[in-house]
Design a protein around this motif. Structure first.
Motif, PDB file in Angstrom:
ATOM      1  N   SER A 177       0.896  -1.139   0.219  1.00 27.06           N
ATOM      2  CA  SER A 177       0.061   0.060   0.009  1.00 27.06           C
ATOM      3  C   SER A 177       0.842   1.243   0.200  1.00 27.06           C
ATOM      4  N   VAL A 178       2.201   0.469   0.296  1.00 27.91           N
ATOM      5  CA  VAL A 178       3.168   2.267   0.135  1.00 27.91           C
ATOM      6  C   VAL A 178       3.900   2.369  -1.350  1.00 27.91           C
ATOM      7  N   LYS A 179       3.392   3.243  -1.976  1.00 21.34           N
ATOM      8  CA  LYS A 179       3.964   3.116  -2.968  1.00 21.34           C
ATOM      9  C   LYS A 179       5.922   3.493  -3.129  1.00 21.34           C
ATOM     10  N   GLY A 180       6.300   2.561  -4.015  1.00 19.80           N
ATOM     11  CA  GLY A 180       8.066   2.236  -4.103  1.00 19.80           C
ATOM     12  C   GLY A 180       8.127   0.956  -3.582  1.00 19.80           C
ATOM     13  N   VAL A 181       7.611   0.664  -1.949  1.00 19.85           N
ATOM     14  CA  VAL A 181       7.845  -0.517  -1.215  1.00 19.85           C
ATOM     15  C   VAL A 181       7.141  -2.189  -1.980  1.00 19.85           C
ATOM     16  N   PHE A 182       7.505  -2.997  -2.029  1.00 19.57           N
ATOM     17  CA  PHE A 182       7.455  -4.135  -2.634  1.00 19.57           C
ATOM     18  C   PHE A 182       7.490  -5.473  -1.344  1.00 19.57           C
ATOM     19  N   ALA A 183       6.964  -6.768  -1.436  1.00 19.99           N
ATOM     20  CA  ALA A 183       6.772  -7.661  -0.545  1.00 19.99           C
ATOM     21  C   ALA A 183       6.410  -9.195  -1.068  1.00 19.99           C
ATOM     22  N   CYS A 184       7.014 -10.177  -0.646  1.00 21.10           N
ATOM     23  CA  CYS A 184       6.843 -11.281  -1.411  1.00 21.10           C
ATOM     24  C   CYS A 184       7.206 -12.172  -0.976  1.00 21.10           C
ATOM     25  N   GLY A 185       7.110 -13.409  -0.734  1.00 18.51           N
ATOM     26  CA  GLY A 185       7.429 -15.114   0.153  1.00 18.51           C
ATOM     27  C   GLY A 185       6.246 -15.413   1.313  1.00 18.51           C
ATOM     28  N   ASP A 186       7.296 -15.572   2.256  1.00 13.07           N
ATOM     29  CA  ASP A 186       6.056 -16.260   2.842  1.00 13.07           C
ATOM     30  C   ASP A 186       5.225 -14.923   3.806  1.00 13.07           C
ATOM     31  N   ASN A 187       5.743 -13.855   3.985  1.00 11.65           N
ATOM     32  CA  ASN A 187       5.017 -12.802   4.483  1.00 11.65           C
ATOM     33  C   ASN A 187       3.809 -11.757   3.994  1.00 11.65           C
ATOM     34  N   VAL A 188       3.734 -12.472   2.713  1.00 12.13           N
ATOM     35  CA  VAL A 188       2.361 -12.593   1.888  1.00 12.13           C
ATOM     36  C   VAL A 188       1.265 -13.279   1.995  1.00 12.13           C
ATOM     37  N   THR A 189       1.128 -14.145   2.137  1.00  8.97           N
ATOM     38  CA  THR A 189       0.841 -15.374   0.993  1.00  8.97           C
ATOM     39  C   THR A 189       0.331 -17.038   2.516  1.00  8.97           C
ATOM     40  N   ARG A 190      -0.378 -16.822   2.540  1.00 11.36           N
ATOM     41  CA  ARG A 190      -0.515 -18.297   3.349  1.00 11.36           C
ATOM     42  C   ARG A 190       0.062 -19.891   2.455  1.00 11.36           C
ATOM     43  N   MET A 191       0.210 -19.465   0.956  1.00  7.76           N
ATOM     44  CA  MET A 191       1.130 -20.872  -0.215  1.00  7.76           C
ATOM     45  C   MET A 191       2.333 -20.524   0.651  1.00  7.76           C
ATOM     46  N   ARG A 192       2.502 -21.237   1.808  1.00 11.08           N
ATOM     47  CA  ARG A 192       4.083 -21.739   1.970  1.00 11.08           C
ATOM     48  C   ARG A 192       5.178 -22.337   1.996  1.00 11.08           C
ATOM     49  N   THR A 193       5.321 -22.506   0.556  1.00  7.89           N
ATOM     50  CA  THR A 193       6.962 -23.515   0.046  1.00  7.89           C
ATOM     51  C   THR A 193       7.711 -23.140  -0.463  1.00  7.89           C
ATOM     52  N   VAL A 194       8.618 -23.115  -0.284  1.00  7.45           N
ATOM     53  CA  VAL A 194      10.120 -22.859  -1.203  1.00  7.45           C
ATOM     54  C   VAL A 194       9.739 -22.205  -2.276  1.00  7.45           C
ATOM     55  N   ALA A 195       8.542 -23.075  -3.075  1.00  7.17           N
ATOM     56  CA  ALA A 195       8.966 -22.591  -4.389  1.00  7.17           C
ATOM     57  C   ALA A 195       8.095 -21.445  -5.094  1.00  7.17           C
ATOM     58  N   ASN A 196       6.827 -21.630  -3.826  1.00  8.83           N
ATOM     59  CA  ASN A 196       6.063 -20.358  -3.993  1.00  8.83           C
ATOM     60  C   ASN A 196       6.656 -19.274  -4.057  1.00  8.83           C
ATOM     61  N   ALA A 197       7.859 -19.379  -2.688  1.00 12.02           N
ATOM     62  CA  ALA A 197       7.897 -18.128  -1.963  1.00 12.02           C
ATOM     63  C   ALA A 197       9.589 -18.041  -3.625  1.00 12.02           C
ATOM     64  N   VAL A 198      10.134 -18.697  -4.339  1.00  8.91           N
ATOM     65  CA  VAL A 198      10.970 -18.538  -5.237  1.00  8.91           C
ATOM     66  C   VAL A 198      10.542 -18.101  -6.364  1.00  8.91           C
TER      67      VAL A 198
END
Length: 302
Positions: A262-283
């Motif tokens: 929600s903050v412009k210029g700030v992105f997030a990825c991996g386990d901190n954004v989804t319950r789909m908690r797998t290495v493959a998904n994080a990559v």
């Protein structure tokens, strides 16, 4: 601030998602700093599964190879330490680390994961990720057809029993106190031969994280080698919230389809954004985010 400490992108978190984002950005010739404190959430997990080409490898092996490959890109640098705070600046964003040093970038990517909140039962934390499991898709095949425990109650416990019944017919739901299942849920579990034990748990006996026994407060015991246990979590890093990033009702960092918060210029990825908690998904999310951020910068600078 010197040019030495100024980057196109700072990635906070150097596990699978952060490394994948770093590789995508490095291949786009962007100047990147990856800040990592070396404590991935799966550090106790013996083996990683459901990641094509790496099925059955250890998390350490996968991370070591990823680090080696990302390090080949000369515009990607690493800082091994803890990011402690962040702030908005005229040039973009500053990230401060525990040593007192500060770094500046036009864009931020948080690949910081989550922190599991363990129940205060002796032995639980030591078994987490080894014989106390969170995901059947990551570890269920290895314990298929085994006598299996479930630690849960109410709707969560019922849903977990339904899911895990795919991997074994020998299930026991340990509610750690009085059951809060409905009459209908109890009847359905009974129909599928899922046992319900309402005794309060005193301790999980184990050897180096490998379960052997549950000791109950009434003095009785139950032999068991594997238990699934959903646990609550919190964000591993508080910096995104301090910058104004909104969280979802579940507690994940809210992102759009391009992984921008929600903050412009700030992105997030991996386990901190989804319950789909797998290495493959994080990559996968890390690669998508790295490509998105690099394209964003390229078009902005054209």
């Amino acid at each position: 601030m010197s040019d030495h400490n100024t980057y196109d992108v700072i990635i906070v978190g150097g596990s699978y998602s952060g490394l994948a984002a770093g590789m995508a950005l490095g291949r786009a010739l962007k100047k990147v700093l990856i800040i990592d404190d070396g404590k991935p959430c799966n550090r106790q997990t013996p083996y990683s599964h459901n990641f094509i080409t790496h099925d059955g490898h250890t998390p350490r092996e996968i991370a070591a190879l990823a680090n080696l490959q990302v390090n080949r890109y000369e515009t990607v640098k690493f800082f091994y330490g803890l990011a402690t705070s962040g702030s908005k600046t005229a040039l973009g964003y500053d990230i401060q680390v525990a040593t007192g040093e500060s770094f500046t970038a036009k864009r931020l990517i948080f690949a910081t994961g989550i922190r599991d909140i363990m129940p205060a039962i002796d032995g639980f934390a030591a078994c987490w990720g080894i014989s106390m499991l969170h995901c059947p898709y990551c570890h269920g095949y290895e314990v298929r057809h085994e006598p299996t425990g479930l630690l849960g109650n109410g709707e969560t416990g019922f849903d977990l029993a339904r899911l895990i019944s795919n991997w074994t017919n020998d299930l026991t739901l340990f509610t750690n106190g009085a059951s809060t299942l409905t009459f209908e849920q109890t009847a359905q579990l009974d129909k599928h031969s899922v046992r319900i034990v309402e005794k309060e748990i005193e301790q999980f006996e184990h050897s180096n994280g490998h379960l052997s026994m549950i000791n109950f407060r009434d003095g009785t015991t139950s032999a068991i080698k594997v238990i699934y246990a959903p646990v609550p979590f919190e964000q591993q890093c508080s910096i995104p919230e301090s910058l104004g990033c909104e969280l979802t009702a579940e507690g994940y960092i809210q992102v759009d389809p391009f992984h921008e918060t929600s903050v412009k210029g700030v992105f997030a990825c991996g386990d901190n954004v989804t319950r789909m908690r797998t290495v493959a998904n994080a990559v996968g999310m890390g690669t998508t985010t790295g490509i998105t951020v690099s394209k964003n910068l390229i078009l902005e600078e054209f």
